[in-house]
Each structure stands twice: as structure tokens, then as C-alpha cells.
Enzyme design. Structure first.
Site, PDB file in Angstrom:
ATOM      1  N   ASP A 427       1.107  -0.803  -0.014  1.00  0.00           N
ATOM      2  CA  ASP A 427      -0.121   0.047   0.212  1.00  0.00           C
ATOM      3  C   ASP A 427       0.871   0.822  -0.535  1.00  0.00           C
ATOM      4  O   ASP A 427       2.277   1.163   0.346  1.00  0.00           O
ATOM      5  CB  ASP A 427      -1.093   0.008   1.468  1.00  0.00           C
ATOM      6  CG  ASP A 427      -1.856   0.914   1.081  1.00  0.00           C
ATOM      7  OD1 ASP A 427      -1.823   1.581   0.463  1.00  0.00           O
ATOM      8  OD2 ASP A 427      -2.053   1.466   2.900  1.00  0.00           O
ATOM      9  N   GLU A 430       2.708   4.946  -4.269  1.00  0.00           N
ATOM     10  CA  GLU A 430       2.338   5.509  -5.051  1.00  0.00           C
ATOM     11  C   GLU A 430       3.684   6.675  -5.401  1.00  0.00           C
ATOM     12  O   GLU A 430       3.886   7.055  -6.864  1.00  0.00           O
ATOM     13  CB  GLU A 430       0.951   6.835  -4.721  1.00  0.00           C
ATOM     14  CG  GLU A 430       0.191   6.407  -4.931  1.00  0.00           C
ATOM     15  CD  GLU A 430      -0.578   5.281  -3.512  1.00  0.00           C
ATOM     16  OE1 GLU A 430       0.083   5.561  -2.998  1.00  0.00           O
ATOM     17  OE2 GLU A 430      -1.511   4.498  -3.912  1.00  0.00           O
ATOM     18  N   ASP A 515      -9.212   3.428  -1.989  1.00  0.00           N
ATOM     19  CA  ASP A 515     -10.550   3.835  -1.651  1.00  0.00           C
ATOM     20  C   ASP A 515     -11.283   4.491  -2.072  1.00  0.00           C
ATOM     21  O   ASP A 515     -11.554   5.765  -1.872  1.00  0.00           O
ATOM     22  CB  ASP A 515      -9.266   4.983  -0.278  1.00  0.00           C
ATOM     23  CG  ASP A 515      -8.387   4.551   0.770  1.00  0.00           C
ATOM     24  OD1 ASP A 515      -8.613   3.094   0.611  1.00  0.00           O
ATOM     25  OD2 ASP A 515      -7.608   5.021   0.855  1.00  0.00           O
TER      26      ASP A 515
HETATM   27  O1  MIG Z   1      -4.117   5.647   5.248  1.00  0.00           O
HETATM   28  O2  MIG Z   1      -3.454   0.585   5.841  1.00  0.00           O
HETATM   29  O3  MIG Z   1      -5.880   2.018   0.467  1.00  0.00           O
HETATM   30  O4  MIG Z   1      -6.983  -0.393   2.107  1.00  0.00           O
HETATM   31  O5  MIG Z   1      -6.919  -0.030   4.418  1.00  0.00           O
HETATM   32  C1  MIG Z   1      -4.632   4.746   4.780  1.00  0.00           C
HETATM   33  C2  MIG Z   1      -4.763   1.718   5.937  1.00  0.00           C
HETATM   34  C3  MIG Z   1      -3.350   4.142   4.953  1.00  0.00           C
HETATM   35  C4  MIG Z   1      -4.820   3.018   2.769  1.00  0.00           C
HETATM   36  C5  MIG Z   1      -5.874   2.353   1.949  1.00  0.00           C
HETATM   37  C6  MIG Z   1      -6.646   1.085   2.922  1.00  0.00           C
HETATM   38  C7  MIG Z   1      -5.645   1.086   3.845  1.00  0.00           C
HETATM   39  C8  MIG Z   1      -5.168   1.216   4.764  1.00  0.00           C
HETATM   40  N1  MIG Z   1      -4.571   2.539   3.670  1.00  0.00           N
END
Ligand code: MIG
Length: 828
Positions: A427, A430, A515
Site C-alpha cells: 500500500d 504511489e 479507497d
Molecule cells: O492511509 O493501511 O488504501 O486499503 O486500509 C491509509 C490503512 C492507508 C490505505 C489503503 C487502505 C488501507 C489503509 N491505507
């Protein structure tokens, strides 16, 4: 040109070249000779194309990788980069011989198939023709390449067919049919993105265009922030541009048929395909931010088993870690993760854990210490480590564009594998950082939300700044994960899920659409988002079921689960603090509906799995927009609330609140048979179908089959279970379904088999090609949509009994266990 040339009677010089790709050396040589002859329009041959001098120090390289794939590079002679791309598979050595014919004003490169590129001299304006002599792509005569509006930027402008539509572009939240559009490529963390928000997490600068039923594709292989204007500014033109780098793009003509299928095959030949995923990853996934402590995880998983709702995977989000230090565990919440994993494994449930890129800056944290002392983190131009704030607080970020860093990071997964974690979720790649000053939450692309553009990257020997490598940071992180897992567990197929990516991400990871929001609008949006990812070369995709931000009603959750039942990745996920979002969270009635939906996915798993094999062979995605199969039916182009699963299933989920029926379009070319009632619908018609709350409108293509099975609680129970062939009679057509062990790589040594089902107007024949120790016998053939409910049935010539089941509208034909060879069923 070279001494291969001869002169034809009309003054045209013809060069026959060898069939091989221009190498780095060929390019260097050609460049040198063009530098010495400062004459725009002057060209030198390359093994599969040419290099031409343009006005103002420009140079154009046109090469054929195959008769259907043309690469165009336009750059400044001075700074023609060494050829390097993260998007391409390492073995992209196109082989295509071309013949060059030149006059004073033009040069034509011809392939032996008759496709050709015409280049005007000295401008370098291009026209690409298909084998039939039809124009595929044509430069705007008023906008020769290279004249980008900003210094350092590159632009290409093409003329546009007036009915042209554009598909692909990866993960996009486009709310309207794609007749004209504007879009940008810059990986961004877009929490709660509204419809039409752009860009999102992924950058796939590739599209498929359809004009007058003819398809072609174009891939702009440039990792800088880029933008596309497809007829939005000016209906006669489209253009694409980037803030740096080269104008480097590929045109896919779609071959003789000019089909989207051929375009996607060629694009995925170039950028790679998704290798067969482990079968378990196609099961149902349950996730939420935050399932903790371990007792909660046990409670949730036990509830699945008690309620007989199938489940293969549960995800642990960031709260499993010790203060968000990646590759650690919170000892209070998860004192014994190995025990948890092994208990879950007993129940056939696997754990996936999240791994973010940010490494907490803290000398006592071994991962930081190691990375810091080896110089594995991204640096600022002054040589200091770049630090940004994310979940663990001030963090450093591995430079995944450095092969040594990838290797190091990939090896860290050993800890997780050793405690029995099965898959990984990358995650925040980006990369996303928390802004240091207040920014409008809807200003997704705000520079404060990512690294400063001057951060340095190794670029695998092509050092550059973040402006150049931002869009591939997630791709290279997923690669580090995938390659690490391959090394650490060579006999297991990795499961990696990523949020960010670039073209080529499909080689390493599944993708979820970030999200999203618990709204009907987002449920509807998920369909074009996922189908467009599929036709952008990314097949293993899913959206958070029920929506991530906010909370769905029972109805919305149930409808979302139905819509996602056959999406390649099927995972419920929600944000921390939201209401419970499990299949049983909305009362008994919905629990039963949701159980049936997940059961249905498990019944269809043999088919779904087989579609991943088809993807690996052809690039076609399991989840398809209608037009992908029905390119000759323009009515199918703008349909965004239906999709195909493989070629044989048409799905029309309910995406409107309160709706108990919906209209369905049956694309021209095939009739369709309702999965539930057996009712037949004519090709090219529209009908309103009933869709009570417990019903997902689904149709089987007439004259087609799928392989199914009885419900299992997890994929580990599939082994040895018989298969059911569910078919409709129709015109003669054969289709194959793939089987193997569901994990590992022995299929590469031939340990797989293909079950072929040939359907005809009055018969079905089932045979196998190859054999493998995992193949499953066919116990039943279920015939759907029969006119006569009690026909005479013969199996291999012998009269046989069969039973019509009113409830399922199927004629069930049992196949004896001894019947191992070919099976021919006649129905009269
Ligand atoms: O700043 O890890 O898209 O699926 O639950 C949020 C916490 C960070 C974004 C992800 C989401 C995840 C969440 N993350």
C-alpha cells in the site's frame, strides 16, 4: 543508405533489411552517422526500421517489432537516452523484417504482411497503415512531433476518427462513455475519490481505440507525469504529452482483423502478463482496517466456518505492526503470529499482511539501520536521506529503482513467510506521504502528498529524479516483493496485491482500486474501472466490496458482493472505525443472501481459474467489457453496467438502490440463456429481467459451457471434487478449461490438463488433452435452456437416464465414475 539498397525504375530506393531488432549499438552507430550529416530528412537504416534526422536537432526512430507493432521514438539528437524501460518485459526482442522505399519526400517502411509506416521528410510526420491499406494512426500535419509546449516536454498530436472511442488507460474513475476525454498519469493517493477524479493510484498510459469497428492501440512509454487529450479540446485531434523524457510510443494495429483482442495480445507480449495466481487467491478474501487483536481474527474466521460462508483469506492491515514498523508484529495484539497462522491454516484460511514502503527512522530499528548504513534509501540532491511522514512517523523510503535495494527488501519477506504468512499487500506506494502543511483533501495531486520531485533514484543504472521515477515507484516495489517471494519460496506462486503501479504491473501483482466509497455510485463505477483495467493489460483486479470509506446499507453490501462475485479479486474491505462489514453484519436475511453469493463464486471457481490460464496465453482478461467480445456491435461500446466473465458468461448486476429488476442488453452475435430460469434471449435485443434481492442476473452464452463445482468452504477442498459442466446447446463450438495443482510451477513441466467441451445443436462431447495428477472427473453435465424438458439422452451411444430439476431449470445428466475417456452425449 546501406549497400543493401538497389534502385527501382521509378527512382525509389529500396532496402531489404534483416529480421532483427535494432540494438543499442545499431542506434549508436546510426546516431553517429546522422550527427555527421546535418540534413533534416536524411535517414539511415536500422535492422527493422530507420532513424531519420528531423529539423532542429531532432531525430526520429521508427521500428517494427512485428508487422502489427510499430515503435516510434522522437528525441533530440544530443540527448537520445539509452534505451531503457521499466514497463517492458526483459525479453522484448521483436523480430520483423521491413523493406524501405524512399522518394525525395517520403520514406515508407513495409512489412511483409503489407502493413506500413509512411514518414514525410524532413518533418517526420507519420502515417501508419494496416495490411488493408487503411489508416490506423496519422500525425496532425500542423503539429509535427517534438514541438511540445513546454521546454523539456514532449507531445504528439494525431488526427482522430470522428466516431473514435477510447478504452483502457488503466485505473480511471471516468463516469461517462469514452468518446472524448482528458486524463493525466501521476500516481496519487486519492482517499474517497469522487467520480471523474483523475489521476488515481495507477498510471497505465495505454489505450485501445475503436473507430468504425476497427481497433488499434497506443502505448506511450514515458514515466514522467503525462497527459492525454482525446478529442476533448478539439474533436478532430488527440494528443499526448509528458513533462520530460522522450516521445517513445508503440502503435498496435490489431493485425488483419483490427481487433482489440489482437491489440491486447500484442501489448501484453510487450509489457507482460499475469502468471497463473495461486488458486487460493481466487477464493473469497475478508479484510478490514483493523482486524486486531488475534482473538478478533479468530472470531471472524471461526464465524465464517460456523456460518458455512466460504473463505480463503483474511487480511491484516497496518495495526498488526509494532508502531507501524514494517516486518514487525505488535506483541500485545499478535503475541504468536505463527500459531495464529497455523491454526488458520488448519481451517484452510490464509493470512495476507500489509507492507508499506516507509521505514521508520530510528537507529534501534534494524531495518532502518541496515538500509541507512547501506545507502538503500532515497536521497535528496544534497546527499541527505529524504524523510517523509507516513504511518510510523518520520520515515525513509527504499529506492526500489535500485536492484540491490529490491533484493534487500525482497529478502525481508522471509520473516513473514517463516511465520506462515501467505500473501502480501503493498500500500502507500504511489508513493504517498502525509503533507507537512494543510492541503485540500480533494487536491489529490498536490505535490505535498508525495516525494519532492528532486529526490534521486538509481533507475537501474539510469539515475534520475523523482519526476522521472515517481510513476514506477509502486511498480518497482511490487517487483521487489514478487521477486523476493519467488526467490524465498521457489515452489509457491506469489500473491502480491498493490495499490500503485505502472504499465507492466500485471507481471508482479493484483491491483485493487484503492479507497472507494460505500455508495451506489461507486458500486456502479467499479464495473468500468475494473473492465478498463482488464483491457489495459491488468487482469487480476477488484474493488473493495461494500466500499472502503463510509458504511454501506445491507442492500448495498449485498448488491456489491453480487457484482463482485465473479470479479477476479473478491475482497471485502473497509476503513478503521467504520461499522462492521462482514457478510453477516446486516441481519439474517442478508446473511443468507451473502452466503449464497459467495457460494456461487466458489461454484464458478474452476471456470474463473481457467480464465487466468487463458489470460496467460492470450492477454485477454477474465473480466471483459462487452465490446471486447462484440467489437462489431457498436451498441456494446457504451455499456458500463454489464460485463462478461470470459466469453461465456454475461453479468448484469443491480447497481441501483431499491431496484428489483433491470434492463439487460444482449450483444449482437450470440443468444443468451438465463442462468436461473433457462429463458433464452435473442442476440442484439434488450430485455427487462427480474432481479430480486437474492439474485444476480447472469446469462450463459447459447452454445457454450462453463465448468463448475459443488460449494466448498475453501479452495483446499477442491482437490478430488468432481466437476460439473454446465452448458447450453447451440451451434458447434469447442472450448477448453484448464486444470492443474493450483499452486507451484510443475504446470510448466506439463503437469496440467485441458478439458475440452464441444457443444453442438444436439450433442456435447467432452474430452481431455494432456493429463495431470490433479485432473478432476466430470460427474454431471447440466443442460440449461432446453426446449424439451424430458429428452432422450444417450451417453456414448447408450441410452441413459437424466432428470430435469425445476428449481434450477437444468437437465442433469450423471456421468458414471468409470466413464474416464471421451464422453459423447446426444440429446434428442
Ligand atoms: O492511509 O493501511 O488504501 O486499503 O486500509 C491509509 C490503512 C492507508 C490505505 C489503503 C487502505 C488501507 C489503509 N491505507
Amino acid at each position: 543508405m546501406s549497400d543493401l539498397s538497389d534502385r527501382s525504375g521509378n527512382g525509389m530506393r529500396i532496402v531489404h533489411s534483416e529480421a532483427m531488432t535494432a540494438t543499442q549499438e545499431d542506434i549508436a552507430l546510426a546516431r553517429r552517422s546522422l550527427t555527421s550529416v546535418d540534413k533534416p530528412g536524411h535517414a539511415v537504416p536500422l535492422p527493422n526500421g530507420l532513424m531519420m534526422r528531423l529539423p532542429e536537432q531532432g531525430v526520429l526512430i521508427a521500428t517494427f517489432l512485428s508487422p502489427h507493432v510499430i515503435r516510434i521514438r522522437v528525441a533530440n539528437l544530443e540527448n537520445l537516452h539509452r534505451d531503457f524501460s521499466y514497463a517492458l518485459t526483459p525479453n522484448t526482442t521483436g523480430v520483423c523484417s521491413v523493406e524501405t522505399r524512399e522518394t525525395a519526400d517520403t520514406i515508407d517502411l513495409w512489412t511483409s504482411d503489407g502493413a506500413r509506416v509512411r514518414i514525410e521528410r524532413p518533418s517526420g510526420l507519420l502515417t501508419i497503415f494496416d495490411e488493408h491499406g487503411r489508416i490506423v494512426v496519422e500525425d496532425d500535419p500542423y503539429q509535427p512531433p517534438l514541438s511540445g509546449p513546454l521546454p523539456g516536454s514532449v507531445t504528439a498530436t494525431k488526427l482522430r476518427g470522428n466516431d473514435e472511442r477510447y478504452f483502457g488507460f488503466g485505473e480511471k474513475a471516468f463516469g461517462k462513455p469514452r468518446r472524448s476525454l482528458r486524463t493525466r498519469m501521476w500516481n496519487s493517493d486519492t482517499y474517497g475519490y469522487p467520480v471523474d477524479a483523475d489521476p488515481l493510484y495507477q498510471s497505465i498510459p495505454f489505450f485501445i481505440a475503436i473507430s468504425e469497428r476497427q481497433a488499434y492501440g497506443l502505448f506511450f512509454d514515458n514515466t514522467y507525469r503525462s497527459s492525454f487529450d482525446m478529442g476533448a479540446d478539439d474533436p478532430l485531434r488527440y494528443s499526448f504529452a509528458a513533462e520530460g523524457g522522450e516521445l517513445d510510443y508503440y502503435v498496435f494495429t490489431g493485425g488483419r482483423e483490427r481487433s482489440a483482442r489482437a491489440v491486447l495480445k500484442d501489448y501484453t507480449d510487450l509489457t507482460g502478463r499475469t502468471p497463473l495466481p495461486p488458486l487460493w487467491s481466487l477464493g473469497y478474501h475478508q479484510s478490514r482496517w483493523s482486524y486486531y487483536p488475534d482473538s478478533r481474527v479468530r472470531e471472524i474466521t471461526a464465524r465464517f466456518r460456523e456460518s458455512r460462508i466460504p473463505l480463503d483469506v483474511i487480511h491484516l492491515d497496518i495495526d498488526h505492526m509494532d508502531e507501524f514498523r514494517i516486518f514487525t508484529w505488535d506483541n500485545e495484539r499478535f503475541p504468536d503470529p505463527a500459531r495464529l497462522a497455523s491454526e488458520l491454516a488448519e481451517a484452510g484460511i490464509r493470512l495476507v499482511v500489509i507492507v508499506d514502503p516507509g521505514v521508520k527512522v530510528e537507529d534501534e530499528y534494524p531495518l532502518y539501520h541496515e538500509g541507512d548504513s547501506h545507502g538503500y534509501f532515497c536521497l535528496l540532491p544534497d546527499g541527505k536521506e529524504y524523510k517523509g511522514r507516513v504511518w510510523p512517523g518520520v520515515s525513509a523510503f527504499p529506492d526500489f529503482t535500485d536492484p540491490e535495494v529490491r533484493k534487500w527488501f525482497g529478502s525481508q519477506y522471509a520473516r513473514h513467510l517463516d511465520v506462515g504468512i501467505s500473501g502480501f499487500w503493498n500500500d502507500m506506494n504511489e508513493p504517498s506521504v502525509f503533507p507537512e502543511h494543510e492541503v485540500d483533501p480533494l487536491d489529490f495531486e498536490n505535490p505535498a502528498k508525495t516525494f519532492p520531485l528532486e529526490v534521486r533514484h538509481a533507475g537501474d543504472g539510469h539515475p534520475g529524479d523523482h519526476a522521472r521515477y515517481h510513476n514506477v515507484y509502486g511498480l518497482q516495489m511490487a517487483r521487489a516483493t514478487f521477486e523476493g517471494l519467488r526467490r524465498l519460496r521457489p515452489d509457491e506462486r506469489p500473491f502480491v496485491l498493490t495499490r500503485a503501479g505502472f504499465s507492466g504491473i500485471q507481471r508482479y501483482a493484483a491491483v485493487w482500486t484503492g479507497d472507494n466509497v460505500s455508495s451506489w455510485e461507486h458500486l456502479a463505477l467499479s464495473i468500468p474501472m475494473l473492465t478498463n483495467l482488464g483491457v489495459s493489460g491488468v487482469p487480476f483486479v477488484g474493488a473493495d466490496v461494500g466500499g472502503f470509506s463510509k458504511a454501506p446499507s445491507g442492500e448495498l453490501y449485498a448488491r456489491w458482493l453480487q457484482a463482485a462475485a465473479l470479479t477476479p479479486l473478491c475482497r471485502s474491505h473497509t476503513e478503521t472505525g467504520s461499522k462492521d462489514q462482514e457478510p453477516w453484519s446486516y441481519g439474517k436475511e442478508f446473511e443468507e443472501i451473502n452466503r449464497r453469493t459467495i457460494n456461487f463464486r466458489y461454484e464458478l471457481l474452476p471456470y474463473l481459474y481457467s480464465l487466468f490460464h487463458e489470460h496467460q496465453e492470450t492477454g485477454a482478461p477474465p473480466l471483459r467489457p462487452l465490446w471486447f467480445e462484440y467489437q462489431s456491435d457498436p451498441r456494446s461500446y457504451d455499456i458500463d453496467d454489464q460485463f462478461l466473465v470470459g466469453a461465456n458468461l454475461l453479468v448484469a448486476p443491480v447497481v441501483t438502490e431499491g431496484a428489483l429488476s433491470r434492463s439487460v442488453y444482449f450483444p449482437a452475435g450470440d443468444d443468451w440463456v438465463c442462468w436461473k430460469s433457462g429463458e433464452r434471449f435473442k442476440a442484439g435485443t434488450e430485455a427487462v429481467v427480474n432481479a430480486p434481492l437474492d439474485c444476480l442476473p447472469l446469462f450463459l452464452r447459447a452454445g457454450a459451457a462453463v465448468v463448475t463445482q459443488s460449494v466448498v468452504q475453501h479452495t483446499g477442498e477442491m482437490q478430488g471434487q468432481p466437476l460439473i459442466v454446465t452448458a447450453t446447446l447451440g451451434e458447434r463450438r469447442a472450448m477448453s478449461f484448464y486444470e492443474d495443482s493450483g499452486n507451484g510451477y510443475d504446470y510448466l513441466e506439463g503437469n496440467f490438463s485441458l478439458l475440452t467441451v464441444a457443444v453442438g445443436p444436439n450433442e456435447i462431447e467432452i474430452s481431455r488433452v494432456g493429463s495431470c495428477e490433479y485432473q478432476r472427473r466430470v460427474s454431471h453435465v447440466d443442460l440449461l435452456g432446453l426446449q424439451n424438458e424430458s429428452p432422450r439422452v444417450r451417453i456414448n451411444g447408450t441410452p441413459s437416464s437424466s432428470e430435469f430439476d425445476q428449481a434450477t431449470a437444468r437437465l442433469r445428466i450423471s456421468i458414471a465414475a468409470e466413464q474416464t475417456g471421451n464422453i459423447r452425449i446426444e440429446v434428442s
